[in-house]
Design a protein around this motif. Sequence first.
Motif, PDB file in Angstrom:
ATOM      1  N   PRO A  12       7.682  21.521  29.995  1.00 14.34           N
ATOM      2  CA  PRO A  12       8.950  22.145  29.607  1.00 14.34           C
ATOM      3  C   PRO A  12       9.166  23.444  30.384  1.00 14.34           C
ATOM      4  CG  PRO A  12       7.303  22.427  27.896  1.00 14.34           C
ATOM      5  CD  PRO A  12       6.711  21.517  28.918  1.00 14.34           C
ATOM      6  N   HIS A  13      10.426  23.776  30.602  1.00 15.02           N
ATOM      7  CA  HIS A  13      10.749  24.996  31.330  1.00 15.02           C
ATOM      8  C   HIS A  13      10.523  26.232  30.470  1.00 15.02           C
ATOM      9  CE1 HIS A  13      12.304  22.929  34.817  1.00 15.02           C
ATOM     10  NE2 HIS A  13      12.973  22.129  34.016  1.00 15.02           N
ATOM     11  N   LEU A  14      10.817  26.127  29.199  1.00 15.94           N
ATOM     12  CA  LEU A  14      10.660  27.263  28.298  1.00 15.94           C
ATOM     13  C   LEU A  14       9.421  27.057  27.441  1.00 15.94           C
ATOM     14  CD1 LEU A  14      14.328  27.704  27.104  1.00 15.94           C
ATOM     15  CD2 LEU A  14      13.119  29.035  28.814  1.00 15.94           C
ATOM     16  N   HIS A  15       8.571  28.028  27.408  1.00 19.91           N
ATOM     17  CA  HIS A  15       7.379  27.989  26.572  1.00 19.91           C
ATOM     18  C   HIS A  15       7.585  28.952  25.409  1.00 19.91           C
ATOM     19  CE1 HIS A  15       5.197  25.596  29.489  1.00 19.91           C
ATOM     20  NE2 HIS A  15       5.660  26.403  30.429  1.00 19.91           N
ATOM     21  N   THR A  16       8.433  28.592  24.480  1.00 19.12           N
ATOM     22  CA  THR A  16       8.771  29.456  23.360  1.00 19.12           C
ATOM     23  C   THR A  16       7.882  29.120  22.180  1.00 19.12           C
ATOM     24  OG1 THR A  16      11.032  29.465  24.126  1.00 19.12           O
ATOM     25  CG2 THR A  16      10.644  30.266  21.904  1.00 19.12           C
ATOM     26  N   ARG A  17       7.202  30.124  21.667  1.00 20.83           N
ATOM     27  CA  ARG A  17       6.368  29.919  20.497  1.00 20.83           C
ATOM     28  C   ARG A  17       7.254  29.936  19.258  1.00 20.83           C
ATOM     29  NH1 ARG A  17       1.775  34.306  21.387  1.00 20.83           N
ATOM     30  NH2 ARG A  17       3.536  35.502  20.656  1.00 20.83           N
ATOM     31  N   PRO A  18       6.817  29.307  18.178  1.00 16.14           N
ATOM     32  CA  PRO A  18       7.630  29.270  16.957  1.00 16.14           C
ATOM     33  C   PRO A  18       7.951  30.663  16.408  1.00 16.14           C
ATOM     34  CG  PRO A  18       5.878  27.652  16.835  1.00 16.14           C
ATOM     35  CD  PRO A  18       5.629  28.459  18.067  1.00 16.14           C
ATOM     36  N   ALA A  19       7.007  31.592  16.488  1.00 17.94           N
ATOM     37  CA  ALA A  19       7.263  32.931  15.967  1.00 17.94           C
ATOM     38  C   ALA A  19       8.372  33.614  16.754  1.00 17.94           C
ATOM     39  CB  ALA A  19       5.986  33.763  16.018  1.00 17.94           C
ATOM     40  N   THR A  20       8.400  33.410  18.048  1.00 19.36           N
ATOM     41  CA  THR A  20       9.444  34.001  18.885  1.00 19.36           C
ATOM     42  C   THR A  20      10.800  33.405  18.537  1.00 19.36           C
ATOM     43  OG1 THR A  20       7.809  34.233  20.634  1.00 19.36           O
ATOM     44  CG2 THR A  20      10.110  34.466  21.262  1.00 19.36           C
ATOM     45  N   MET A  21      10.822  32.104  18.327  1.00 23.14           N
ATOM     46  CA  MET A  21      12.083  31.449  17.999  1.00 23.14           C
ATOM     47  C   MET A  21      12.596  31.894  16.638  1.00 23.14           C
ATOM     48  SD  MET A  21      12.950  27.400  18.233  1.00 23.14           S
ATOM     49  CE  MET A  21      12.223  27.360  19.853  1.00 23.14           C
ATOM     50  N   ILE A  22      11.709  32.023  15.664  1.00 24.26           N
ATOM     51  CA  ILE A  22      12.111  32.481  14.329  1.00 24.26           C
ATOM     52  C   ILE A  22      12.634  33.909  14.403  1.00 24.26           C
ATOM     53  CG2 ILE A  22      11.216  33.093  12.050  1.00 24.26           C
ATOM     54  CD1 ILE A  22       9.422  30.595  12.285  1.00 24.26           C
ATOM     55  N   THR A  23      12.010  34.747  15.220  1.00 21.11           N
ATOM     56  CA  THR A  23      12.472  36.118  15.392  1.00 21.11           C
ATOM     57  C   THR A  23      13.866  36.144  16.006  1.00 21.11           C
ATOM     58  OG1 THR A  23      10.203  36.847  15.695  1.00 21.11           O
ATOM     59  CG2 THR A  23      11.920  38.341  16.434  1.00 21.11           C
ATOM     60  N   ALA A  24      14.104  35.317  16.988  1.00 27.27           N
ATOM     61  CA  ALA A  24      15.417  35.262  17.631  1.00 27.27           C
ATOM     62  C   ALA A  24      16.478  34.783  16.653  1.00 27.27           C
ATOM     63  CB  ALA A  24      15.363  34.347  18.856  1.00 27.27           C
ATOM     64  N   ILE A  25      16.163  33.772  15.862  1.00 26.97           N
ATOM     65  CA  ILE A  25      17.120  33.273  14.870  1.00 26.97           C
ATOM     66  C   ILE A  25      17.386  34.340  13.815  1.00 26.97           C
ATOM     67  CG2 ILE A  25      17.413  31.567  13.024  1.00 26.97           C
ATOM     68  CD1 ILE A  25      15.872  29.601  14.847  1.00 26.97           C
ATOM     69  N   GLY A  26      16.335  35.055  13.402  1.00 28.98           N
ATOM     70  CA  GLY A  26      16.505  36.124  12.424  1.00 28.98           C
ATOM     71  C   GLY A  26      17.379  37.244  12.944  1.00 28.98           C
ATOM     72  N   LEU A  27      17.210  37.606  14.206  1.00 33.46           N
ATOM     73  CA  LEU A  27      18.051  38.650  14.788  1.00 33.46           C
ATOM     74  C   LEU A  27      19.507  38.209  14.872  1.00 33.46           C
ATOM     75  CD1 LEU A  27      15.769  40.053  17.612  1.00 33.46           C
ATOM     76  CD2 LEU A  27      16.504  41.217  15.537  1.00 33.46           C
ATOM     77  N   CYS A  28      19.732  36.963  15.212  1.00 31.73           N
ATOM     78  CA  CYS A  28      21.108  36.451  15.255  1.00 31.73           C
ATOM     79  C   CYS A  28      21.745  36.492  13.870  1.00 31.73           C
ATOM     80  CB  CYS A  28      21.131  35.022  15.790  1.00 31.73           C
ATOM     81  SG  CYS A  28      20.767  34.924  17.550  1.00 31.73           S
ATOM     82  N   LEU A  29      20.987  36.096  12.855  1.00 29.49           N
ATOM     83  CA  LEU A  29      21.518  36.142  11.491  1.00 29.49           C
ATOM     84  C   LEU A  29      21.783  37.573  11.045  1.00 29.49           C
ATOM     85  CD1 LEU A  29      19.323  33.413   9.773  1.00 29.49           C
ATOM     86  CD2 LEU A  29      21.739  33.283  10.363  1.00 29.49           C
ATOM     87  N   LEU A  30      20.925  38.503  11.439  1.00 32.19           N
ATOM     88  CA  LEU A  30      21.125  39.906  11.087  1.00 32.19           C
ATOM     89  C   LEU A  30      22.395  40.453  11.729  1.00 32.19           C
ATOM     90  CD1 LEU A  30      19.987  42.457   9.719  1.00 32.19           C
ATOM     91  CD2 LEU A  30      18.795  42.918  11.858  1.00 32.19           C
TER      92      LEU A  30
END
Length: 57
Positions: A12-30
């Motif tokens: 895969p091109h992006l190696h995003t860990r679950p914690a990073t993805m959850i943080t990004a989603i949380g920031l978007c919701l905030l």
Amino acid sequence: MTDRRIRRQPTPHLHTRPATMITAIGLCLLIMLMQLVPQLQTAHTQAVTATTPNSVR
């Protein structure tokens, strides 16, 4: 004659860990919540000011 080399698996091109993805989603919701709060506060103050003069009289 067949080719017996081991085929390279696609990576895969992006190696995003679950914690990073959850943080990004949380920031978007905030950010979405911060944009909604001023609208809710102005709607609430308009409703309060509209009902306050009638209840005072």
